[in-house]
Motif scaffolding. Structure first.
Motif, short mmCIF file in Angstrom:
data_model
loop_
_atom_site.label_atom_id
_atom_site.label_comp_id
_atom_site.label_asym_id
_atom_site.label_seq_id
_atom_site.Cartn_x
_atom_site.Cartn_y
_atom_site.Cartn_z
N ARG A 50 0.78 -1.24 0.00
CA ARG A 50 0.00 0.00 0.00
C ARG A 50 0.82 1.29 0.00
N HIS A 51 1.94 1.26 0.69
CA HIS A 51 2.66 2.53 0.88
C HIS A 51 3.60 2.85 -0.29
N VAL A 52 3.73 1.93 -1.23
CA VAL A 52 4.70 2.14 -2.31
C VAL A 52 4.36 3.33 -3.22
N PRO A 53 3.09 3.50 -3.62
CA PRO A 53 2.82 4.63 -4.54
C PRO A 53 3.28 5.98 -3.97
N GLU A 54 3.03 6.21 -2.69
CA GLU A 54 3.42 7.49 -2.11
C GLU A 54 4.93 7.66 -2.09
N ARG A 55 5.63 6.58 -1.81
CA ARG A 55 7.09 6.65 -1.78
C ARG A 55 7.66 6.90 -3.17
N VAL A 56 7.09 6.25 -4.16
CA VAL A 56 7.59 6.46 -5.52
C VAL A 56 7.27 7.88 -5.97
N GLN A 57 6.11 8.36 -5.56
CA GLN A 57 5.74 9.73 -5.90
C GLN A 57 6.79 10.71 -5.38
N ASP A 58 7.26 10.47 -4.17
CA ASP A 58 8.31 11.33 -3.60
C ASP A 58 9.60 11.22 -4.41
N VAL A 59 9.92 10.01 -4.81
CA VAL A 59 11.14 9.83 -5.62
C VAL A 59 11.03 10.64 -6.91
N ILE A 60 9.87 10.60 -7.52
CA ILE A 60 9.72 11.29 -8.81
C ILE A 60 9.60 12.80 -8.62
N THR A 61 8.66 13.22 -7.79
CA THR A 61 8.37 14.67 -7.77
C THR A 61 9.43 15.46 -7.00
N ARG A 62 9.90 14.92 -5.87
CA ARG A 62 10.87 15.69 -5.09
C ARG A 62 12.31 15.34 -5.46
N GLN A 63 12.64 14.04 -5.41
CA GLN A 63 14.04 13.67 -5.62
C GLN A 63 14.48 13.92 -7.07
N TRP A 64 13.65 13.50 -8.02
CA TRP A 64 14.01 13.76 -9.42
C TRP A 64 13.58 15.18 -9.81
N GLY A 65 12.30 15.51 -9.57
CA GLY A 65 11.76 16.76 -10.08
C GLY A 65 12.40 18.01 -9.48
N GLU A 66 12.63 17.99 -8.16
CA GLU A 66 13.15 19.20 -7.52
C GLU A 66 14.66 19.15 -7.28
N LEU A 67 15.13 18.07 -6.69
CA LEU A 67 16.56 18.00 -6.37
C LEU A 67 17.40 17.62 -7.59
N ARG A 68 16.75 16.93 -8.51
CA ARG A 68 17.42 16.48 -9.74
C ARG A 68 18.79 15.84 -9.43
N ILE A 69 19.80 16.34 -10.10
CA ILE A 69 21.11 15.68 -10.06
C ILE A 69 21.67 15.55 -8.63
N ARG A 70 21.26 16.44 -7.73
CA ARG A 70 21.77 16.38 -6.35
C ARG A 70 21.38 15.08 -5.67
N SER A 71 20.27 14.46 -6.10
CA SER A 71 19.84 13.23 -5.44
C SER A 71 20.84 12.09 -5.59
N TRP A 72 21.68 12.16 -6.62
CA TRP A 72 22.67 11.09 -6.77
C TRP A 72 23.56 10.99 -5.55
N THR A 73 23.88 12.12 -4.95
CA THR A 73 24.71 12.08 -3.74
C THR A 73 23.86 12.32 -2.50
N GLU A 74 23.21 13.49 -2.44
CA GLU A 74 22.45 13.84 -1.23
C GLU A 74 21.29 12.89 -0.97
N GLY A 75 20.69 12.38 -2.03
CA GLY A 75 19.51 11.52 -1.87
C GLY A 75 19.85 10.05 -1.75
N GLY A 76 21.14 9.72 -1.82
CA GLY A 76 21.53 8.33 -1.65
C GLY A 76 21.26 7.44 -2.85
N TRP A 77 21.03 8.04 -4.01
CA TRP A 77 20.78 7.20 -5.19
C TRP A 77 22.00 6.34 -5.54
#
Lengths: 405, 405
Positions: A50-77
């Motif tokens: 159940r909780h996966v859609p919300e988590r993926v949404q965060d990955v897409i909208t915040r980690q990719w959409g807002e932080l973009r390239i910074r997520s590779w280091t700061e986001g632990g990608w």
């Protein structure tokens, strides 16, 4: 079509008792499931936590959409393949640093078989493969053998110990047979391979998340597994590779991509392998799928694999008992061993007219799958399948068998 | 830290004129971007198209969560690699049926180089590789050469025609150099390789979605490309493989996974390759990442690659002009060729103290990236970068160069 059968009072009562005593029963609420159907195909595609859609949404909208390239280091990608590997490790009995996530199962089979061939002595020119293997493993092992100058020898798992000798480099074996649900003797076969001086490569696609695997305890050399079945990582989610600590230094990958380099951002023309399981990485990790899988692994928090295994066996026992009660005599025969020590977490029934039977089962809300030409497969995911599900599935199967001939 | 420089009125006016005349300018609204920063790292990770989160949510909650296993057939998951390949095809100048999506770029490099070696005559024992290649291509090509009994020969692209001979099996070349942004002569080098009887394998990671590639028109043999840069597919989204129609029958994959089989659900022990680009498939496709990419490709609807290329060149021209105006003399030197025919869609500036300069640029909202030890990279994605962005980035760079010494 005949009227649906009346349920057997005794079986329904027993199912309710078993459900009431099932300490894993509350886990079902962690998944998106409907009461209109019985989902027994989690050995092909696990249900959605159940909780996966919300988590993926965060990955897409915040980690990719807002932080973009910074997520590779700061986001632990960047370290996701090792971090998620360490989350899977306890589910397959591995210490941290031995499991890395990424690529498909088939690609990981290639890495493992080639690496094993390179670890083995050169004179060992045979690679054995489970003759009933999931076909992709066989195709890929054939390619690995061809590309390392070895000969691939298919052998029935039961005859494997007798086929070992000084020419055996390694054997690739399925822990649970995808067709029959038979659980192979991982400790015994691994020991026999070691006695013959060969390496044991296990495909744990149908056991990871279904039963204790014990990779470290049984001294498995290399293993690969899938995460979209009992680990519920989502369709085609990345696979994993296990490399025993004693082989990590000699692990010589046929796919030495830049993310397996000791200094990937040095971007030097010469390749120097990283230490540890990182050596099994290849290209840039597939973050959306990988982090969906990471979220999905939360459902395992606090689950005892012994409790899981006990429930899995109780479920398949009970299903087989219900099938015996409901199915017209002689219409189906179980390919799945009765002995607990030889049973995975699925029941496979041989059945005439299997394609039509499975189509009708699905139409009536019992979702299993077909393995051509004549096998009905029913997967029992202990985290979300209950005993009432098993009773209902067997009852509907009985009805369908009376209607389809 | 000094006061920020005043903008040059002439450059600001010119930027506004160029933006006003830019027919691609409205495309920027299709992406999630903020006005606080200038994102010039789309050659590393493309920005998020606005509509992607909703589409992925549907994939997860409805296709996976509700339809589950049915989506493999009814939802079109199974054919996603070919379907999305056909969406990418026009962007790289390929007819339908020649591009297949899946796996990482590195894994696809392995498939392409091994397949090329197997297509070439056995006597051709050398595989050439662009000496300045993105390192992963070189590492993987080395492995492919080792596993097919060939010798890998690194050659500077400019010297490639002179290095060709009867021993050349194939060459793996980057269309655009990842460090310098130099665009190599794909038609000329491909023709030279063909004249020498060798195959041309192009890595179009830094050109797909940035400029016309023309794989069919220039008779490229095999190509691989990435989808998370100018194609905005998301972090680590699946790569693609192009196989020219004339090579599809001879394409002999080193990774013959079950999804490349002519009858995958026959699950036979013997491997029979499917026809067409499907032969480049390996394992179960990674659906979440793949369908995010498919959604992201919608932003290309109606885009002319000639208009895209013209804007890309105008942007990098204008940025170089602004850098010349704003940067203290002698502090940066462009590694990117001035000639349009030799320029991709990025500008690379050699700079002392590059790591500190890039860190400060990012702190001030100009996001490029660093290639160690001394290269500042600025990617210009024509779909969402404007001329005002270019002016601002150059102005902030000038300030930073004055402050960091």
């Amino acid at each position: 079509m005949s009227e649906p059968s009346l349920p057997s009072e005794a079986l329904v009562k027993r199912a309710a008792e078993l459900d009431a005593a099932d300490e894993l029963a509350p886990r079902r609420e962690l998944f998106v499931l409907d009461d209109d159907s019985v989902y027994l195909d989690g050995n092909s595609l696990g249900a959605l936590p159940r909780h996966v859609p919300e988590r993926v949404q965060d990955v897409i909208t915040r980690q990719w959409g807002e932080l973009r390239i910074r997520s590779w280091t700061e986001g632990g990608w960047w370290v996701a393949p090792e971090r998620i590997g360490d989350r899977i490790a306890p589910l397959v009995g591995a210490a941290p640093g031995r499991v890395v996530v990424g690529d498909s199962t088939s690609v990981n089979v290639f890495k493992a078989v080639v690496a094993a061939a390179r670890i083995a002595d050169e004179g060992r020119d045979e690679i054995l493969v489970d003759a009933a293997t999931f076909p992709s493993d066989g195709y890929i092992a054939e390619s690995a053998a061809r590309m390392t100058g070895r000969r691939l020898v298919p052998v029935a798992v039961g005859e494997l110990p007798g086929a070992l000798g000084p020419r055996t480099a390694a054997a690739l074996v399925n822990h649970v047979d995808f067709r029959t649900g038979r659980l192979h003797d991982l400790p015994g076969i691994t020991a026999a391979l070691h006695d013959a001086g060969a390496l044991a490569i296990w495909d744990v696609c149908h056991s990871a998340g279904a039963l204790p695997v014990g990779l470290d305890a049984h001294e498995v050399d290399l293993a690969i597994g899938c995460t979209y079945k009992y680990l519920n990582g989502g369709p085609g989610s990345p696979a994993f590779l296990y490399v025993a600590e004693r082989h990590q230094e000699a692990f010589d990958s046929p796919l030495p991509g830049w993310t397996s380099h000791a200094d990937p951002f040095g971007m030097t023309p010469d390749y120097t392998a990283a230490d540890g399981a990182t050596r099994g990485r290849v290209g840039t990790p597939d973050i959306l799928s990988m982090l969906a899988l990471e979220a999905a692994l939360d459902v395992w928090e606090g689950v005892s694999l012994d409790v899981l295994r006990a429930k899995s066996l109780a479920l398949t026992d009970f299903f087989l008992r219900c099938v015996e009660a409901y199915a017209p005599a002689g219409r189906v025969a179980s390919l799945t061993p009765a002995a607990h020590a030889e049973r995975g977490s699925q029941v496979a029934l041989r059945c005439a007219e299997a394609p039509a039977v499975m189509a009708e089962l699905i139409a009536r809300g019992v979702v299993g799958d077909l393995r051509r030409p004549d096998v009905l497969r029913f997967g029992f995911t202990p985290l979300y399948v209950g005993f009432r599900d098993a009773e209902r599935a067997a009852r509907v199967l009985g009805d369908v068998l009376r209607d389809v001939s």
